[in-house]
Write an enzyme that holds these catalytic residues in place. Structure first.
Site, mmCIF file in Angstrom:
data_model
loop_
_atom_site.group_PDB
_atom_site.id
_atom_site.type_symbol
_atom_site.label_atom_id
_atom_site.label_comp_id
_atom_site.label_asym_id
_atom_site.label_seq_id
_atom_site.Cartn_x
_atom_site.Cartn_y
_atom_site.Cartn_z
ATOM 1 N N HIS A 186 -58.718 -20.667 -61.456
ATOM 2 C CA HIS A 186 -59.746 -21.422 -62.185
ATOM 3 C C HIS A 186 -59.168 -22.621 -62.915
ATOM 4 O O HIS A 186 -58.115 -22.554 -63.528
ATOM 5 C CB HIS A 186 -60.594 -20.528 -63.090
ATOM 6 C CG HIS A 186 -59.885 -19.910 -64.252
ATOM 7 N ND1 HIS A 186 -59.732 -20.551 -65.455
ATOM 8 C CD2 HIS A 186 -59.310 -18.682 -64.396
ATOM 9 C CE1 HIS A 186 -59.101 -19.744 -66.297
ATOM 10 N NE2 HIS A 186 -58.820 -18.618 -65.686
ATOM 11 N N GLU A 207 -64.526 -20.377 -65.525
ATOM 12 C CA GLU A 207 -64.265 -18.935 -65.512
ATOM 13 C C GLU A 207 -64.357 -18.364 -66.917
ATOM 14 O O GLU A 207 -64.872 -17.266 -67.124
ATOM 15 C CB GLU A 207 -62.857 -18.658 -64.932
ATOM 16 C CG GLU A 207 -62.581 -17.182 -64.668
ATOM 17 C CD GLU A 207 -61.886 -16.471 -65.815
ATOM 18 O OE1 GLU A 207 -61.658 -15.256 -65.705
ATOM 19 O OE2 GLU A 207 -61.590 -17.098 -66.851
ATOM 20 N N HIS A 255 -54.990 -17.271 -74.361
ATOM 21 C CA HIS A 255 -56.127 -17.737 -75.180
ATOM 22 C C HIS A 255 -55.714 -18.223 -76.562
ATOM 23 O O HIS A 255 -56.494 -18.131 -77.504
ATOM 24 C CB HIS A 255 -57.194 -16.635 -75.318
ATOM 25 C CG HIS A 255 -57.878 -16.273 -74.029
ATOM 26 N ND1 HIS A 255 -58.963 -15.435 -73.995
ATOM 27 C CD2 HIS A 255 -57.639 -16.635 -72.747
ATOM 28 C CE1 HIS A 255 -59.366 -15.292 -72.730
ATOM 29 N NE2 HIS A 255 -58.555 -16.005 -71.955
ATOM 30 N N ASP A 310 -54.716 -15.445 -61.293
ATOM 31 C CA ASP A 310 -55.139 -15.664 -62.677
ATOM 32 C C ASP A 310 -54.407 -14.704 -63.604
ATOM 33 O O ASP A 310 -54.995 -14.127 -64.510
ATOM 34 C CB ASP A 310 -56.668 -15.498 -62.787
ATOM 35 C CG ASP A 310 -57.195 -15.872 -64.158
ATOM 36 O OD1 ASP A 310 -56.480 -16.559 -64.912
ATOM 37 O OD2 ASP A 310 -58.330 -15.464 -64.489
#
Lengths: 490, 490
Positions: free
Chosen positions: A282, A328, A426, A356
């Site tokens: 992604h 995504e 993240h 991923d």
């Protein structure tokens, strides 16, 4: 970090290149021969790293709705065109446009402390003056339900630590559902705010953002992730019998959907062009960090595989199709749009491979296929054993290719060493320096060998049994299922 | 982190307590006997950790000039009084009052990126609109000087990575001078701003603050530390031949000096009360984090040693004096004030021990003393060998006790495993969870044994040779010498 970079060139052409030869004669047409040539070329090139460096340093974070994501769409398409592939095109996808704003928080009592937090993606903002309330702490939904009315008017803190490679019990997957659904579950019991301990495995006071969604009908309370340290502090104060009041402000907003695109590219099959091996990653990332591990690395692996197959003059029996999915992270609109737009040809997708899981050294592959599929992939993977990347496990896939399960497409993933993936996942620290160019090159080798072999070998993988529940063994597990799309805005 | 805490009680009274007995008979009066009792009591108690928890969780960061620091002065004095010591008192010290404000930064071109940065302590603010200029990168003062006029109008980035336990060549000490003096050195060559790669050994996009000072007569340009990742990004862009423009805003301010205090406590010697063994740590911390490692741990070690000696009913031959210094981080006013106020009795300070290297497991001691001093301390330390804390090296001391060198006071320090100290040092992540209660207890044992032995043994350490250059082997090296105090404000 710098030393590593300086050594790159030397290492890439050095110690591992010996594997490349492995006795194969030059020529085109046999699966083994092509696989060996891809393997050798992948581990002696730094091109994938250069692709990743551009994506992260020169474009930057790529959240859905941002100009950066569309720059990435344009740049990757342009690059792919430069590789001389048979076809490169984009397919329009409307994506959510959520933007982060101010985000501050503090413990108000029994003692003032700043909180390090970050809004969860798609959260509603707080009122301008913030949300201020007492905190109740739970480790999961059972404890939340047991609170009954005691969550009313409170901020619910989901405080569930995770550990590296912790699996279903203690790993990322054990807490991702709390992040995704926690706000609505808390709101249904009257909570006015939702905080979650960051889903991370290091302790450097970093908050980890991530996707969430609101359930139809439940009040839409603002949701944020606090750092592990802050969750621990609140826990200690609560454990001492204190009433802990917290205040936080989130200025995030959801704007009207924005136009984005999936980027596609093909090397057409020489014998069975209608049969497709999909390789995907992604293109979007969170707005924090530059999405180097998640999922710039996957994008670079996919693009480099296409480049190598073409540059080596290899002509696969079947079509290899690269898909760089948009959105995504906070919507999965790219993956859904692909499945929808290509519905008529899904029965001719003989495999879909998602990358991923970061860029740490590859361990092997995960495979979700019909009976016997794992064994076929084990044979393919055997030539990667010397690199430590030959281990094949049942269970593979990824969020973007998840929607293909319905059409019984065999789903695979490249599995990386996930030990440190959730240290950075993240966060603002997901940056280029976290990727070792050597390890990225090994991942290209693994993906290239797999993709080529599935496209070239005489047989195809047995298709998924109907209604198979696909579980992924990649470091970043498949995101929890999304609720039905909602109209954007509040 | 939580699991660790839960195991604490069990472990503290468990596996290590066996060392405590080590064959000593009960009784008071011999150095060995007292040392064994302190050792046993230290490693079976969690009291030091509780002290540290209060200081960090219940008081918080303790920067000079803050209400928190004065709360810590009052609370530690009150606690020490509760231990029933012979005397507890405070000595007023005027300290700098610097406050952090807004701090933001970004790369403006060739591509926009946010910069994660934090002002260096005592920096001047930028103008409201910030400082915007091209960046020139150097690894040290030599390279800076070689730039000559090319630093004019630029922002100088000192980009020198450090590594754990890197010593004088590659460790903290190799870069601390750049942080301390870099702004003035750059300003003298016409630079308009100074940035430094954080003096840290982990890569989690954390900026590390720290002390700096301006040289008389040099322009006072604003100084900040960027994260390692951001320094690397700038480096990559520069290495690609780009002109890199950066903009940053610092809203910090220096207010009029504030009143603070050193906290002192004594257990008076039974035979030679006029001879003093000083044990010290600093009570202040940076405003980021809660100063758990730097230097809450040292404060807890010093307080706990006093508590244990008294609680065990031990009466040392000489006086043991605890000093909790104020303002180590951005001024060293506490250490200087102590040396000044106690000038007349410094020739009767037979030793001074500083604890300012965190709370990782103790390795032994550092000793700066006259000839034969190291050997004497080796004999003392031999009973700590089973704990792995028996290694004595020449070179010891600390910033706060540094001013005592002029009076030839033997200077010592407890040496900890410094491998991870600079991962957290001077960051928001210096919080309680970084301290292992077991390791803190071992540090109390080490300090207690050393302090007791030096106060009880018949002889004293040979005094420093005149004009000895004191080098410290503790994890946090002695801060670079301060320039002459300047009037506060801009």
């Amino acid at each position: 970090m710098r030393a590593r970079r300086r050594q790159r060139a030397a290492v890439l052409v050095g110690c591992l290149a010996v594997v490349a030869g492995s006795g194969s004669a030059p020529g085109i047409g046999t699966a083994e021969d092509g696989a060996d040539r891809i393997l050798g070329a992948a581990i002696s090139s730094s091109h994938a790293y250069e692709t990743l460096a551009h994506l992260t340093d020169r474009i930057g974070p790529r959240l859905s709705g941002s100009a950066n994501l569309e720059r990435a769409v344009a740049w990757t398409a342009e690059q792919l065109r430069g590789y001389g592939l048979d076809r490169v095109w984009t397919e329009k996808v409307m994506v959510p446009h959520w933007v982060r704003g101010v985000e501050t928080g503090r413990i108000v009592s029994p003692v003032e402390h700043p909180l390090v937090l970050t809004a969860l993606g798609m959260s509603e903002p707080t009122p301008l003056e913030g949300v201020t309330a007492e905190v109740v702490e739970v480790t999961g939904f059972e404890e939340l339900r047991a609170l009954g009315d005691r969550a009313r008017g409170k901020i619910v803190l989901f405080n569930r630590p995770i550990v590296p490679n912790g699996g279903e019990e203690r790993g990322y997957g054990s807490a991702a559902g709390l992040r995704y659904r926690g706000a609505s579950e808390a709101a249904k019991q009257g909570a006015v705010g939702m905080l979650i301990r960051s889903l991370g495995t290091a302790s450097y006071r970093l908050p980890h953002t991530g996707g969430m969604a609101y359930e139809e009908g439940a009040p839409r309370i603002p949701a944020a992730a606090v750092s592990a340290e802050d969750a621990e502090l609140i826990h200690r104060l609560l454990a001492a019998g204190e009433a802990v009041r917290v205040s936080y402000v989130l200025g995030c907003r959801t704007l009207p959907d924005a136009e984005s695109a999936n980027v596609l590219a093909e090397i057409r099959g020489r014998e069975k062009p209608e049969e497709i091996v999909l390789i995907g990653a992604h293109l979007d990332s969170w707005d924090v960090g530059t999405g180097a591990l998640d999922d710039g690395a996957g994008v670079a692996m996919v693009m480099e595989t296409m480049r190598l197959v073409r540059a080596l003059g290899l002509a696969p029996r079947r079509t290899i199709r690269a898909v760089l999915f948009t959105n995504e992270e906070n919507g999965l609109r790219g993956g859904r749009a692909y499945a929808e737009a290509h519905r008529s040809e899904l029965d001719r997708h003989v495999a879909a491979i998602e990358c991923d899981g970061g860029a740490a050294r590859p361990l092997g592959f995960g495979v979700s296929a019909g009976e016997g599929g794992v064994e076929i992939v084990r044979r393919v993977a055997s030539r990667l054993e010397v690199l430590g990347a030959g281990e094949v496990k049942a269970g593979g896939g990824g969020a973007d290719i998840g929607p293909l399960a319905e059409a019984r497409v065999p789903l695979l993933s490249v599995r990386q060493d996930g030990t440190r993936y959730f240290d950075y996942h993240h966060t603002i620290a997901d940056t280029l320096d976290k990727v070792d160019p050597k390890e990225l090159a090994l991942n290209v080798a693994a993906l290239g060998v797999l993709a080529w072999s599935l496209a070239e070998m005489p047989e195809t993988l047995p298709r998924l049994e109907p209604k198979t529940e696909v579980r992924s063994f990649q470091a970043a597990p498949v995101k929890p299922p999304q609720v039905a799309p909602r109209p954007p805005g509040s």
